[in-house]
Design an enzyme around this catalytic site. Sequence first.
Site, PDB file in Angstrom:
ATOM      1  N   ASN A  43       0.815  -1.216   0.000  1.00 35.31           N
ATOM      2  CA  ASN A  43       0.000   0.000   0.000  1.00 35.31           C
ATOM      3  C   ASN A  43       0.849   1.267   0.000  1.00 35.31           C
ATOM      4  O   ASN A  43       0.570   2.217  -0.735  1.00 35.31           O
ATOM      5  CB  ASN A  43      -0.942   0.006   1.212  1.00 35.31           C
ATOM      6  N   HIS A  61     -19.948  35.827 -29.425  1.00 36.08           N
ATOM      7  CA  HIS A  61     -21.067  35.040 -29.976  1.00 36.08           C
ATOM      8  C   HIS A  61     -20.756  34.537 -31.384  1.00 36.08           C
ATOM      9  O   HIS A  61     -21.661  34.327 -32.177  1.00 36.08           O
ATOM     10  CB  HIS A  61     -22.367  35.857 -30.016  1.00 36.08           C
ATOM     11  N   GLN A  87      -6.565   0.643  -7.328  1.00 30.73           N
ATOM     12  CA  GLN A  87      -5.753   0.156  -8.436  1.00 30.73           C
ATOM     13  C   GLN A  87      -6.238   0.766  -9.764  1.00 30.73           C
ATOM     14  O   GLN A  87      -5.496   0.807 -10.740  1.00 30.73           O
ATOM     15  CB  GLN A  87      -5.838  -1.378  -8.495  1.00 30.73           C
ATOM     16  N   TYR A  89      -6.416   1.966   2.462  1.00 31.14           N
ATOM     17  CA  TYR A  89      -6.328   1.440   1.100  1.00 31.14           C
ATOM     18  C   TYR A  89      -7.505   0.526   0.780  1.00 31.14           C
ATOM     19  O   TYR A  89      -7.956  -0.242   1.627  1.00 31.14           O
ATOM     20  CB  TYR A  89      -5.016   0.663   0.908  1.00 31.14           C
ATOM     21  N   GLU A 129      -8.802  18.248 -34.891  1.00 30.81           N
ATOM     22  CA  GLU A 129     -10.023  17.529 -34.525  1.00 30.81           C
ATOM     23  C   GLU A 129      -9.740  16.435 -33.495  1.00 30.81           C
ATOM     24  O   GLU A 129     -10.509  16.234 -32.553  1.00 30.81           O
ATOM     25  CB  GLU A 129     -10.658  16.908 -35.769  1.00 30.81           C
ATOM     26  N   LYS A 170     -10.244  17.348 -50.739  1.00 30.68           N
ATOM     27  CA  LYS A 170     -10.247  17.607 -49.301  1.00 30.68           C
ATOM     28  C   LYS A 170      -8.853  17.686 -48.685  1.00 30.68           C
ATOM     29  O   LYS A 170      -7.960  16.926 -49.025  1.00 30.68           O
ATOM     30  CB  LYS A 170     -11.027  16.505 -48.570  1.00 30.68           C
ATOM     31  N   SER A 221      -9.005  12.929 -47.944  1.00 30.77           N
ATOM     32  CA  SER A 221     -10.199  12.088 -47.888  1.00 30.77           C
ATOM     33  C   SER A 221     -10.030  10.935 -48.856  1.00 30.77           C
ATOM     34  O   SER A 221      -9.406  11.084 -49.904  1.00 30.77           O
ATOM     35  CB  SER A 221     -11.419  12.934 -48.274  1.00 30.77           C
TER      36      SER A 221
HETATM   37  N1  ARG Z   1      -1.625  -3.357  -7.573  1.00 29.07           N
HETATM   38  C1  ARG Z   1      -2.070  -2.691  -6.399  1.00 29.07           C
HETATM   39  C2  ARG Z   1      -2.562  -1.289  -6.766  1.00 29.07           C
HETATM   40  O1  ARG Z   1      -2.284  -0.862  -7.811  1.00 29.07           O
HETATM   41  C3  ARG Z   1      -0.939  -2.572  -5.429  1.00 29.07           C
HETATM   42  C4  ARG Z   1      -1.377  -2.458  -4.009  1.00 29.07           C
HETATM   43  C5  ARG Z   1      -1.997  -3.705  -3.567  1.00 29.07           C
HETATM   44  N2  ARG Z   1      -2.275  -3.692  -2.175  1.00 29.07           N
HETATM   45  C6  ARG Z   1      -3.050  -4.615  -1.604  1.00 29.07           C
HETATM   46  N3  ARG Z   1      -3.251  -4.514  -0.344  1.00 29.07           N
HETATM   47  N4  ARG Z   1      -3.614  -5.594  -2.300  1.00 29.07           N
HETATM   48  O2  ARG Z   1      -3.232  -0.628  -6.011  1.00 29.07           O
END
Ligand code: ARG
Length: 459
Positions: A109, A155, A321, A316, A289, A282, A276
């Site tokens: 995390n 406008h 992800q 987390y 675009e 064209k 085109s």
């Molecule tokens: N691949 C995970 C992400 O992108 C990494 C972290 C995963 N953490 C966990 N506790 N499963 O967030």
Amino acid sequence: MKLWGGRFAKETDALTDHFNSSISFDQRLYKHDILGSIAHVAMLGKQNIISLEESNAIQAGLSDLLSDIEAGHVSFDEKMEDIHMNIESLLISRIGDVAKKMHTGRSRNDQVALDVRLYTLDEIKTLKEMLFTLMKAVTDIASLHTETIMPGYTHLQRAQPITFAHHLMAYFEMFKRDYKRLDFAYENTNYLPLGSGALATTTYPLNRDDVVNALHFNGICENSIDGVSDRDFVLDLLYTLSTLMMHLSRLSEEIILWSSHEFHFVDLDDAYSTGSSIMPQKKNPDIAELVRGKTGRVYGNLMGLLTTMKGLPLAYNKDMQEDKERLFDSIDTLKMCLPIFTQMLLTMNVCKENMYNAASGGFTNATDAADYLVKKGLAFRDAHEVIGKLVLHCVTNHTSLEALPLETYKSIHPIFEEDVYEAISLKTCVSGRKVKGGPSPEAVNMHLEKAKAYLNAIA
Ligand code: ARG
């Protein structure tokens, strides 16, 4: 076997592996993942959490792995989920059990938060360089056109005469703010989440400040729960890129209009237009675009991540992800759009005469005609009325203010004199607007000076 397989009685289903895995897209974080791990492991060694020998062996193994990935000698495995697990398991297979100490005092995390921050910081630097090049191109083109008269619009109706330089320099100001927003996003990204652990730090005596220095961060994320939960820095960049795309899209829209037969203010270079398959005549402004079109996906990435984040309890959650593809897609899109857009601008031919003719045909000098009467002593509201009548006369008789004979002027108000023609010439209209920030060559040159000084200061 999964690196977290100890608690599990059987293998994950192949569908689960596929669904859960992020390696197909997060493999681009390999370098930042490895650099983060090297800094972490170096600190673990210094703090005696692992031995210096172990720390050195892991660092050397990581450096070798980095070179091999860079040389294209390494392939990743979906079963290993993500870039973090892939690198750890590759390292174990290459240097043996000592690699199993790498993850001490760390969680994926805080690791993923670190990787995304390091990656984002690098990409913001590249985006700033690209935006700088665009801003430089805008000032270079504007410098050539401080006397190129064109109609200014409100406008989408012809309003008052301006110059092409004045019009372009409006975009310079927008890009300057985008540049500042990139700096703002950079600042918010520049804090170290590592050390947050899964959410509550760790009992090992980590030295986060040491890692801050090694990785050149501004400081640490001060709260470990926030450190692993925060994706505001991604949102800051996604918003910044959305606004930048909005600006590119508005200029694209103008270029599409200007390159139409009806306007014909610019000709795009053949190298930056397309044809085109059926209509031989064209020449299409596809780049403008596509930039306009891609703005939608960049907005989508911002809205998508805002929505992903809105209901997440701390800390987390795997939902997060989903941040990466959106971040990567917006960055990739801007990295494609900015250079080609700059080239399209630099190679575009400006049709000065058509711009001038458009400015002369549409009563863009009517305000100046009214101001002429004010200078002769009329109240502005009365002057407005008099000129309105003259314009109506011109519209009915298919003519213009500058083509009207003096008798017609006088028949509507006796105060008109011969000098009215000089007062309503487009050149007078433009050069008279000397107010700071206005279209006169004098004022635009002042703006250009400031713009160039700004570019020098950030170069
Ligand atoms: N691949 C995970 C992400 O992108 C990494 C972290 C995963 N953490 C966990 N506790 N499963 O967030």
